[in-house]
Design a protein around this motif. Structure first.
Motif, PDB file in Angstrom:
ATOM      1  N   VAL A   1      32.892   3.916   3.855  1.00  0.00           N
ATOM      2  CA  VAL A   1      32.652   3.869   5.292  1.00  0.00           C
ATOM      3  C   VAL A   1      31.313   4.537   5.583  1.00  0.00           C
ATOM      4  CG1 VAL A   1      33.450   4.627   7.555  1.00  0.00           C
ATOM      5  CG2 VAL A   1      35.112   3.890   5.835  1.00  0.00           C
ATOM      6  N   LEU A   2      30.456   3.839   6.324  1.00  0.00           N
ATOM      7  CA  LEU A   2      29.140   4.363   6.676  1.00  0.00           C
ATOM      8  C   LEU A   2      29.057   4.602   8.177  1.00  0.00           C
ATOM      9  CD1 LEU A   2      26.775   2.107   4.520  1.00  0.00           C
ATOM     10  CD2 LEU A   2      27.746   4.320   3.936  1.00  0.00           C
ATOM     11  N   HIS A   3      28.558   5.769   8.554  1.00  0.00           N
ATOM     12  CA  HIS A   3      28.256   6.077   9.949  1.00  0.00           C
ATOM     13  C   HIS A   3      26.751   5.870  10.129  1.00  0.00           C
ATOM     14  CE1 HIS A   3      32.171   8.050  11.014  1.00  0.00           C
ATOM     15  NE2 HIS A   3      32.251   8.061   9.701  1.00  0.00           N
ATOM     16  N   VAL A   4      26.376   4.908  10.964  1.00  0.00           N
ATOM     17  CA  VAL A   4      24.964   4.549  11.120  1.00  0.00           C
ATOM     18  C   VAL A   4      24.541   4.754  12.566  1.00  0.00           C
ATOM     19  CG1 VAL A   4      24.996   2.913   9.213  1.00  0.00           C
ATOM     20  CG2 VAL A   4      25.533   2.119  11.505  1.00  0.00           C
TER      21      VAL A   4
ATOM     22  N   GLY B   1      31.400   0.111  17.199  1.00  0.00           N
ATOM     23  CA  GLY B   1      29.995  -0.162  17.489  1.00  0.00           C
ATOM     24  C   GLY B   1      29.696  -1.641  17.309  1.00  0.00           C
ATOM     25  N   SER B   2      28.443  -1.978  17.064  1.00  0.00           N
ATOM     26  CA  SER B   2      28.061  -3.377  16.893  1.00  0.00           C
ATOM     27  C   SER B   2      26.868  -3.498  15.954  1.00  0.00           C
ATOM     28  CB  SER B   2      27.737  -4.030  18.239  1.00  0.00           C
ATOM     29  OG  SER B   2      26.681  -3.352  18.889  1.00  0.00           O
TER      30      SER B   2
ATOM     31  N   PHE C   1      28.028  -8.742  15.863  1.00  0.00           N
ATOM     32  CA  PHE C   1      29.366  -8.471  15.358  1.00  0.00           C
ATOM     33  C   PHE C   1      29.830  -7.118  15.884  1.00  0.00           C
ATOM     34  CE2 PHE C   1      27.348 -11.389  12.480  1.00  0.00           C
ATOM     35  CZ  PHE C   1      28.356 -12.267  12.111  1.00  0.00           C
ATOM     36  N   ARG C   2      31.056  -7.094  16.389  1.00  0.00           N
ATOM     37  CA  ARG C   2      31.620  -5.875  16.969  1.00  0.00           C
ATOM     38  C   ARG C   2      32.855  -5.441  16.197  1.00  0.00           C
ATOM     39  NH1 ARG C   2      29.384  -8.931  21.072  1.00  0.00           N
ATOM     40  NH2 ARG C   2      27.924  -7.812  22.405  1.00  0.00           N
TER      41      ARG C   2
ATOM     42  N   ALA D   1      27.288   3.113  14.995  1.00  0.00           N
ATOM     43  CA  ALA D   1      28.396   2.285  14.528  1.00  0.00           C
ATOM     44  C   ALA D   1      29.030   2.896  13.283  1.00  0.00           C
ATOM     45  CB  ALA D   1      27.909   0.865  14.227  1.00  0.00           C
ATOM     46  N   VAL D   2      30.256   2.475  13.038  1.00  0.00           N
ATOM     47  CA  VAL D   2      30.959   2.820  11.810  1.00  0.00           C
ATOM     48  C   VAL D   2      31.272   1.509  11.103  1.00  0.00           C
ATOM     49  CG1 VAL D   2      32.940   3.993  10.773  1.00  0.00           C
ATOM     50  CG2 VAL D   2      31.966   4.850  12.919  1.00  0.00           C
ATOM     51  N   VAL D   3      30.806   1.383   9.874  1.00  0.00           N
ATOM     52  CA  VAL D   3      30.872   0.118   9.143  1.00  0.00           C
ATOM     53  C   VAL D   3      31.452   0.356   7.757  1.00  0.00           C
ATOM     54  CG1 VAL D   3      29.525  -1.840   8.294  1.00  0.00           C
ATOM     55  CG2 VAL D   3      28.823  -0.681  10.387  1.00  0.00           C
ATOM     56  N   LEU D   4      32.363  -0.508   7.367  1.00  0.00           N
ATOM     57  CA  LEU D   4      32.932  -0.457   6.020  1.00  0.00           C
ATOM     58  C   LEU D   4      32.137  -1.394   5.119  1.00  0.00           C
ATOM     59  CD1 LEU D   4      35.190   0.375   4.017  1.00  0.00           C
ATOM     60  CD2 LEU D   4      36.520  -1.557   4.891  1.00  0.00           C
TER      61      LEU D   4
END
Length: 232
Positions: A35-38, A60-61, A79-80, A107-110
């Motif tokens: 998981v990345l917090h960007v 986020g998006s 993308f949301r 955003a938080v992205v996997l």
């Protein structure tokens, strides 16, 4: 960009693409996931880079875009939370990302790995069929889009775009793109877009400015957009 270990895989495993994934394959799919917090504006992957990871947006998006030869940005999709991107790029023969991905806001992205996805496809043919259906739908939409850009007018494209945006309780739509980005997205000149907006405001079809607009006459907009829409 901050990386943390994945601790709640249930959300991504509930994604329709992976629904009913056999339990023994779940660790394969999630192997080395992170998981990345960007922060807003961070690049998640660049066009032409090795396509080794695909993304699931937790919050986020994220936007995917290309830069034109004139240096303008053309945003293709946003993308949301709960949406996945670049999974089909994991199977491209050239092995590279066809577009750039950038966070629009914090955003938080996997990040999920290509190797795990490809291994699961080999073991579970149902996933291959689902991916094939997804790719087929995208090809069909792409064909329709080419036809739409060829046959529609600038006014039809703008009306169609505005009508597809969500409205708030006051009936206001918020443009997710700058007007320059929107002109590139619609394939029109920036001055043409500005003139259309100004004309529609003067005629009472719209009100607002910059990125916030009220659709005052949806009947007019629908009459324009309907001619450029396919029924299926």
């Amino acid at each position: 960009m901050t990386e943390v270990n994945i601790n709640n895989p249930a959300q991504v495993l509930a994604y329709p693409l992976f629904e009913d994934l056999p339990p023994e394959l779940q660790p394969v799919l999630l192997r080395d996931a992170a998981v990345l917090h960007v922060q807003a504006g961070e690049i998640l992957f660049q066009e032409g880079a090795d396509a080794v990871e695909y993304l699931y947006v937790l919050s986020g998006s994220v936007e995917v875009l290309r830069h034109t030869q004139e240096g303008q940005e053309r945003v293709f999709s946003i993308f949301r939370g709960g949406q996945m991107l670049a999974e089909t790029a994991m199977f491209m023969s050239h092995g590279r990302y066809p577009m750039e991905a950038r966070s629009r806001e914090d955003a938080v992205v996997l990040h999920l790995k290509r190797t795990g996805l490809q291994e699961v496809v080999r073991c579970w043919p149902e996933l291959a069929l689902r991916l094939l259906a997804r790719l087929s739908d995208r090809v069909y939409r792409g064909v329709n889009e080419v036809e739409w850009y060829s046959d529609s007018t600038a006014a039809q494209r703008l009306a169609d775009y505005l009508l597809r945006l969500p409205t708030d309780h006051a009936g206001t739509v918020h443009l997710p793109l700058t007007q320059r980005q929107l002109s590139a997205h619609l394939g029109v000149r920036p001055e043409t877009l500005s003139r259309l907006l100004a004309d529609w405001v003067a005629q009472g079809y719209l009100s607002g400015a910059r990125r916030n607009w009220v659709l005052c006459d949806t009947t007019f907009l629908q009459s324009l957009a309907q001619a450029s829409r396919r029924q299926f």
